[in-house]
Design a protein around this motif. Structure first.
Motif, PDB file in Angstrom:
ATOM      1  N   SER A 342       0.815  -1.216   0.000  1.00 42.58           N
ATOM      2  CA  SER A 342       0.000   0.000   0.000  1.00 42.58           C
ATOM      3  C   SER A 342       0.851   1.271   0.000  1.00 42.58           C
ATOM      4  O   SER A 342       0.315   2.374  -0.120  1.00 42.58           O
ATOM      5  CB  SER A 342      -0.929   0.007   1.217  1.00 42.58           C
ATOM      6  OG  SER A 342      -0.199   0.231   2.414  1.00 42.58           O
ATOM      7  N   ALA A 347      -0.801   7.186  -2.119  1.00 44.52           N
ATOM      8  CA  ALA A 347      -1.050   7.292  -0.679  1.00 44.52           C
ATOM      9  C   ALA A 347      -0.416   8.528  -0.065  1.00 44.52           C
ATOM     10  O   ALA A 347      -0.634   8.789   1.122  1.00 44.52           O
ATOM     11  CB  ALA A 347      -0.531   6.036   0.027  1.00 44.52           C
ATOM     12  N   THR A 401      -7.442   4.173  -2.311  1.00 44.85           N
ATOM     13  CA  THR A 401      -6.093   3.584  -2.200  1.00 44.85           C
ATOM     14  C   THR A 401      -5.368   4.147  -0.978  1.00 44.85           C
ATOM     15  O   THR A 401      -4.325   4.795  -1.088  1.00 44.85           O
ATOM     16  CB  THR A 401      -5.273   3.876  -3.471  1.00 44.85           C
ATOM     17  OG1 THR A 401      -5.219   5.305  -3.686  1.00 44.85           O
ATOM     18  CG2 THR A 401      -5.878   3.191  -4.681  1.00 44.85           C
ATOM     19  N   PRO A 402      -5.867   3.911   0.243  1.00 46.13           N
ATOM     20  CA  PRO A 402      -5.219   4.468   1.431  1.00 46.13           C
ATOM     21  C   PRO A 402      -3.953   3.696   1.801  1.00 46.13           C
ATOM     22  O   PRO A 402      -3.749   2.552   1.379  1.00 46.13           O
ATOM     23  CB  PRO A 402      -6.287   4.305   2.506  1.00 46.13           C
ATOM     24  CG  PRO A 402      -7.023   3.071   2.096  1.00 46.13           C
ATOM     25  CD  PRO A 402      -7.062   3.120   0.595  1.00 46.13           C
ATOM     26  N   LEU A 403      -3.146   4.330   2.614  1.00 48.87           N
ATOM     27  CA  LEU A 403      -2.019   3.633   3.237  1.00 48.87           C
ATOM     28  C   LEU A 403      -2.571   2.707   4.306  1.00 48.87           C
ATOM     29  O   LEU A 403      -3.432   3.104   5.109  1.00 48.87           O
ATOM     30  CB  LEU A 403      -1.055   4.636   3.866  1.00 48.87           C
ATOM     31  CG  LEU A 403       0.170   4.041   4.568  1.00 48.87           C
ATOM     32  CD1 LEU A 403       1.143   3.467   3.551  1.00 48.87           C
ATOM     33  CD2 LEU A 403       0.856   5.085   5.447  1.00 48.87           C
TER      34      LEU A 403
END
Length: 430
Positions: A342, A347, A401-403
């Motif tokens: 990720s 991010a 698309t988060p961390l």
């Protein structure tokens, strides 16, 4: 060392002090075993005194530490050319109380006129015009007071009068000396706990700790709390087992003094009116040791938002001060392991603020991630603009698309069933 007493009396016990040869016993290991008809002498009473005093001092240095508890402000009066130390309470490195009840002052020109010939200043080329860095030092002192008639020791000869001191007074001793080089850092107490809190770098022998933390992160959310509690217990036990009495770190002749303040750029010179002085900046107390009351720590640690027993760990967050910069590289330090896949360009975003407002800064794709240090590095494609006053980095914990943390919780997520948050932090620009 070119030091001088700031206090008015020679041994810092006030006007009633007559001798500086007094000392109090410090012997916590043995107490008097009283029995009927026991003949008590001076050494017996000193043993009784030393047992309780030694216990109190050992308790202070081991369970509380050392430093300034309150007060002991240090001020410079430019008009009077005086240094003033205000009342306060401190505990020295040997666990002894240092209580100052009234402000003490020192004339800086008078101090220099008296000590300019000391060996500590022998290398100065012109003692009539010098600039020095000095330290205000706080030490423990004791002295004898209140003489009373006494039975003379028959073995002392004819020179001993029938007078003895009936009191031993404790009081702080303040002095001024040239700034000393920083001492080599000793091994910090409870080192392993400091590693767990991110205050010390791990050593090779601590690999079990990072393995245990990774195992906890891989557990289902409802199993993490008891596992985390067990890890804390193990760390505390091992940290305590490898910590010694703080007294062991002091040499026998080390008085355990505290540096209260540093005077940077003290200019002492002689003109037609006599000795003059000026100080480049206010006395610096920021680096002195401090000792906080347990009530204050309790209030700070149990405030809402800090103490939350039973709550899950939540998604990854930046550590306090977790953004740093080296050239065109930005480093982000997180509080837990990340899901490496990720860590992508989607991010993170980077902006700079300058005279024209905000502008985006491009960086190489993908960002690099070091699992060992939990650090993400963003390598900027170009130098930061010279007129940029701020650099701001946003970590995306929301959106598509988060961390993610190693447990797949988004950055900033307060719990497993909630979405993450966008976390922004900033540092000074060029």
């Amino acid at each position: 060392m070119g030091s001088a007493e700031i206090t008015a009396s020679g041994c810092a016990c006030g006007g009633s002090c007559d001798s500086c040869a007094g000392s109090l016993p410090d012997a916590p290991d043995c107490a008097i075993h009283y029995h009927f008809g026991m003949l008590l002498g001076v050494e017996d009473f000193r043993a009784e005194q030393g047992f309780h005093l030694g216990h109190a001092r050992r308790h202070q240095r081991a369970l509380h530490g050392y430093g300034v508890v309150y007060g002991y402000a240090v001020e410079h009066d430019a008009a009077k050319q005086e240094l003033k130390v205000l009342p306060g309470l401190a505990v020295d490195r040997r666990g002894r109380d240092l209580a100052l009840d009234a402000a003490q002052c020192l004339s800086l020109p008078a101090w220099w006129d008296k000590h300019r010939g000391d060996d500590a200043f022998a290398e100065l080329p012109n003692p009539d015009d010098v600039t020095l860095d000095l330290e205000v030092v706080l030490c423990y002192a004791s002295c004898l007071s209140r003489p009373v008639p006494a039975i003379a020791d028959p073995c002392a000869g004819d020179n001993q009068p029938g007078i003895a001191y009936s009191r031993i007074c404790e009081a702080p001793s303040l002095s001024l000396r040239r700034a000393q080089p920083a001492a080599a850092a000793s091994a910090p107490p409870y080192r392993l706990l400091r590693v767990l809190l991110g205050l010390a770098a791990p050593e090779p022998a601590d690999s079990w700790l990072s393995t245990a933390q990774a195992d906890i992160a891989a557990l289902p959310p409802d199993e993490r709390a008891p596992a985390q509690a067990a890890l804390w217990q193990a760390v505390l036990a091992r940290a305590t087992a490898h910590t010694a009495d703080p007294l062991d770190a002091l040499a026998d002749d080390d008085p355990g003094c505290l540096v209260l303040a540093r005077l940077h750029g003290l200019h002492l010179f002689k003109d037609a009116q006599g000795w003059q002085s000026s100080l480049a900046a206010a006395p610096d107390i920021d680096q002195r040791p401090n000792l906080l009351p347990s009530q204050l720590l309790q209030t700070a640690l149990l405030r809402p938002g800090v103490a939350a027993p039973g709550l899950p760990l939540g998604g990854p967050r930046l550590k306090p001060g977790g953004l740093s910069r080296s050239g065109t590289s930005l480093r982000l330090d997180f509080d837990q392991d990340l899901a490496a896949a990720s860590v992508s360009s989607s991010a993170f975003s980077v902006q700079a603020f300058g005279p024209a407002g905000w502008s985006a800064l491009a960086y190489s794709d993908p960002p690099s991630y070091s699992p060992a240090s939990r650090r993400v590095t963003l390598n900027l494609s170009a130098p930061v603009p010279v007129d940029a006053s701020l650099i701001r980095v946003t970590v995306r914990g929301s959106g598509p698309t988060p961390l993610l943390g190693a447990d797949l919780l988004p950055a900033g997520a307060p719990s497993p069933d909630q979405d993450g948050l966008d976390i922004s932090t900033q540092i000074a620009g060029s």
